[in-house]
Structures are given as structure tokens and as C-alpha cells.
Design an enzyme around this catalytic site. Structure first.
Site, mmCIF file in Angstrom:
data_model
loop_
_atom_site.group_PDB
_atom_site.id
_atom_site.type_symbol
_atom_site.label_atom_id
_atom_site.label_comp_id
_atom_site.label_asym_id
_atom_site.label_seq_id
_atom_site.Cartn_x
_atom_site.Cartn_y
_atom_site.Cartn_z
ATOM 1 N N LEU A 39 44.016 45.970 33.661
ATOM 2 C CA LEU A 39 42.699 45.415 33.366
ATOM 3 C C LEU A 39 42.182 44.768 34.643
ATOM 4 O O LEU A 39 42.961 44.213 35.428
ATOM 5 C CB LEU A 39 42.776 44.356 32.259
ATOM 6 N N ASP A 40 40.876 44.826 34.862
ATOM 7 C CA ASP A 40 40.295 44.150 36.017
ATOM 8 C C ASP A 40 40.619 42.663 35.961
ATOM 9 O O ASP A 40 40.826 42.094 34.878
ATOM 10 C CB ASP A 40 38.768 44.323 36.034
ATOM 11 N N LYS A 41 40.601 42.035 37.113
ATOM 12 C CA LYS A 41 40.938 40.613 37.198
ATOM 13 C C LYS A 41 40.088 39.766 36.260
ATOM 14 O O LYS A 41 40.598 38.875 35.567
ATOM 15 C CB LYS A 41 40.760 40.128 38.651
ATOM 16 N N THR A 67 38.384 40.771 33.636
ATOM 17 C CA THR A 67 38.358 41.281 32.269
ATOM 18 C C THR A 67 39.540 40.704 31.512
ATOM 19 O O THR A 67 40.670 40.735 31.992
ATOM 20 C CB THR A 67 38.439 42.823 32.253
#
Length: 364
Positions: free
Chosen positions: A146-148, A150
Site C-alpha cells: 500500500l502507498d505510504k 494509504t
């Protein structure tokens, strides 16, 4: 150091992995260069046949491995050990766990915590996995990211076998992920499919993506409006049918509805006034994936505080989002699939018509 040829039997947990990955797990002091040389010279064998580093191996197969080579000076240096985790770090990591069994964990990752390390990124989920070993023999393994910024559900494998199984589920698109997002303005179509290819944006050092019709990789995202706050913003459900970097963020910005708090892709227009947090409003709400030992994992991750407060301030109720049914298939057909089906249908119709003409012209 032995000078004899070594033989190993592939274990159940290594079923289906690449041969080079097997070396990394079981003979980590053997470099990839050495493995490639053994393969090139025919010294590396699987069940008696020559093998390459990229070959996939199966449980029960016999690996024939040459004697270890004497390490060069640079290979003889001591390996860097991970520093032990503090009690606070261990407690923090374990507080993220929302599901646990013998093969998997599901974490509720908070916003602001990267999944893996990188340049200037020293705090990340990967660095906390030692705290999540519990009673298992090996360290847990990440199987997606997951993106930082998100938040939400992140699946972690607890065995090599589970990691290989889940990797196939994600690459084969059988794993399903549901995201919630707040977006700027309200789409004119409330249930839509975005099909826009994505590529790395030149000059961004690979840190930013953009829509690239000519060179991009196919990317598909379904969105459904859950609720709207006038024309100011909307709460949407997002389901990615491909797994491109920053896909949801790029797609929503590309159709003119950036995710609230996503200044990277939405610029100044991505921020709302009226007390709405400036943090990213993108959350992996639910993950569903088949289990290696039969059955399914189906978990829901609670919202981070800023997202929950934003929904409440806009008068939205979380239960409305969870009430939407999950797609069972792979989404509506792509444009290419629709064209192919239309072409096949037209071909069938032409054949039927030719048959009718022949039938009318026949005599008893």
C-alpha cells in the site's frame, strides 16, 4: 567447506517458487552470479535435468548443487543484522493485526507508514515483521503493498508456501480489494469503469505516474458513488482490476476528481476547506482472497481517525459503504473484449445467413 556435490529435496513450503528464490532462502551466501554460472555450465540440475535460475520448482524434486565456492573478499564481509525492535515498536506492530492464522496475517496499516524501506525511508512495515513472527518458524513475508499515505488492509504471509500462493492470487487477479475514498466534486456517472493506461512520468525519477495512451500499461478501475455532499465532494468505492503503481490516485485525478488530500496528483484542487483534514483520504477497506488451506480470508479494516471524522462531518454513515455488494467477476469487459465478442457474433450471424440462403436454394 565441503568439496562434494550437494543434493536437496524441495520442501512443501517451496512448491512453485523460482530456483533463484530457493537459493536466496536456503543458501543465502551463494550469489546469483554463482548460481547463473552453475546453470550455464550444466552443473545445476533438477531431477537430473539442466536447470536455469528462473525455472520454477515443485515439492519433492531433487536439486543437485555443486560444492560451494570460496568466498571473495567482498562476499566474506559480515552481513548486516537488523537491529532489535523496541518494546514500543513490537506493541505498535502487533496492534496493527486484525486477522491471524497459521498461514496469514491481515494488518490495518496506518497512514504515513511505508510498506517497505527506500531512500530516506527508515520506518516501514517490512522493518516491523520480526515482531509478527509469533510462534511461526520463519519471518512473515509481504505479498503486496500500500502507498505510504494509504491506510487499510494489508495481507502478510506467514510461510513460504502461503507467500507463493498469495502471489499467484494477486498476479492472477483472483484477490479482491475494495478501497474507500473521498474525491473532489461529484462524477456525472455514478457507477463507472476507468480504462486508462499508466506509465512512469518522465523526469519524475519514477516516483510519479501519469496516463500514457501510447506507452502505458493497461489499467482498469471501477468506481461507485456511495454518497455525495452536494456538488462539493463524493464518497466513493474503488475496485482496482489491475495493480499499477498509484493506479487509483492517477485514475481519479485523470477524470477530474482527485482524491481529497492527494496533492501529488490533484495539486491545490485536492484540498477541501471546512475542517476536512489535509491527509490522504484513501483507505483499503476490505480484502478477500482464497486461503492456502481452503476457504477464504475476508477482512475489513476500520478507518483511520481523520477519514472517519471527515465522513462524520459530511453526514455520511459508514454502513452505507459496506452495504454495496462485492463484484464476483473481473468487472465489465474491456473495450478490446467487447470488440472481439461483437466480431465473433457478426461472424456467427453471417454463417447462419449463408446457411439460410443455401437452404432456400435447395430442391427436394
Amino acid at each position: 567447506m565441503t568439496d562434494k556435490v550437494r543434493e536437496f529435496t524441495v520442501g512443501y513450503d517451496d512448491d512453485g517458487i523460482r530456483l533463484d528464490r530457493w537459493f536466496k532462502r536456503h543458501l543465502p551466501d551463494t550469489s546469483f552470479t554463482t548460481v547463473a554460472k552453475w546453470a550455464r555450465t550444466g552443473q545445476l540440475r533438477v531431477d537430473g535435468s539442466r536447470a536455469t535460475p528462473g525455472d520454477r520448482i515443485a515439492a519433492g524434486q531433487l536439486l543437485r548443487v555443486p560444492p560451494p565456492e570460496a568466498p571473495r573478499d567482498e562476499e566474506a564481509r559480515p552481513r548486516r543484522e537488523r537491529p532489535p525492535l523496541s518494546e514500543d515498536a513490537i506493541a505498535f506492530a502487533r496492534d496493527m493485526v486484525i486477522y491471524k492464522d497459521a498461514q496469514a496475517l491481515v494488518l490495518n496499516k496506518p497512514p504515513g507508514l511505508a510498506t517497505q524501506g527506500g531512500t530516506k525511508t527508515h520506518e516501514h512495515v517490512d522493518g516491523l515483521l520480526d515482531a509478527l513472527q509469533f510462534e511461526a518458524e520463519g519471518r512473515p513475508k509481504l505479498v503486496h503493498r500500500l502507498d505510504k499515505d494509504t491506510s487499510g488492509a494489508l495481507l502478510v504471509a506467514r510461510s513460504s508456501r502461503a507467500a507463493a500462493f498469495f502471489a499467484k492470487a494477486f498476479s492472477g487477479r483472483t484477490a479482491r480489494k475494495v478501497y474507500w475514498a473521498l474525491i473532489v466534486d461529484v462524477p456525472s456517472i455514478e457507477d463507472g469503469m476507468i480504462e486508462l493506461p499508466i506509465a512512469k512520468q518522465p523526469g519524475s525519477g519514477g516516483e510519479k505516474m501519469h496516463v500514457d495512451e501510447e506507452n502505458g500499461q493497461p489499467a482498469r478501475t471501477r468506481y461507485r458513488v456511495i454518497e455525495r455532499a452536494g456538488n462539493r465532494c463524493a464518497w466513493v468505492e474503488l475496485q482496482p482490476f489491475t495493480g499499477r503503481t498509484h493506479q487509483l490516485r492517477v485514475h481519479m485525478a485523470a477524470i477530474g476528481h482527485p482524491i481529497v488530500g492527494d496533492g501529488k496528483y490533484g495539486g491545490a484542487a485536492a484540498f477541501l476547506t471546512g475542517g476536512i483534514s489535509r491527509k490522504m483520504h484513501l483507505h483499503a477497506r476490505r480484502i478477500r482472497v482464497d486461503h492456502p488451506d481452503a476457504g477464504r480470508i475476508d477482512e475489513t479494516a476500520s478507518l483511520p481517525t481523520h477519514f472517519a471524522e471527515s465522513l462524520a462531518s459530511l453526514g455520511f454513515e459508514e454502513a452505507r459503504g459496506d452495504a454495496l455488494p462485492l463484484d464476483e467477476g473481473k468487472g465489465p469487459p474491456t473495450r478490446e473484449q467487447t470488440k472481439a465478442r461483437a466480431k465473433a457474433h457478426a461472424k456467427t450471424v453471417r454463417k447462419e445467413r449463408r446457411g439460410e440462403r443455401r437452404g432456400r436454394g435447395s430442391r427436394d
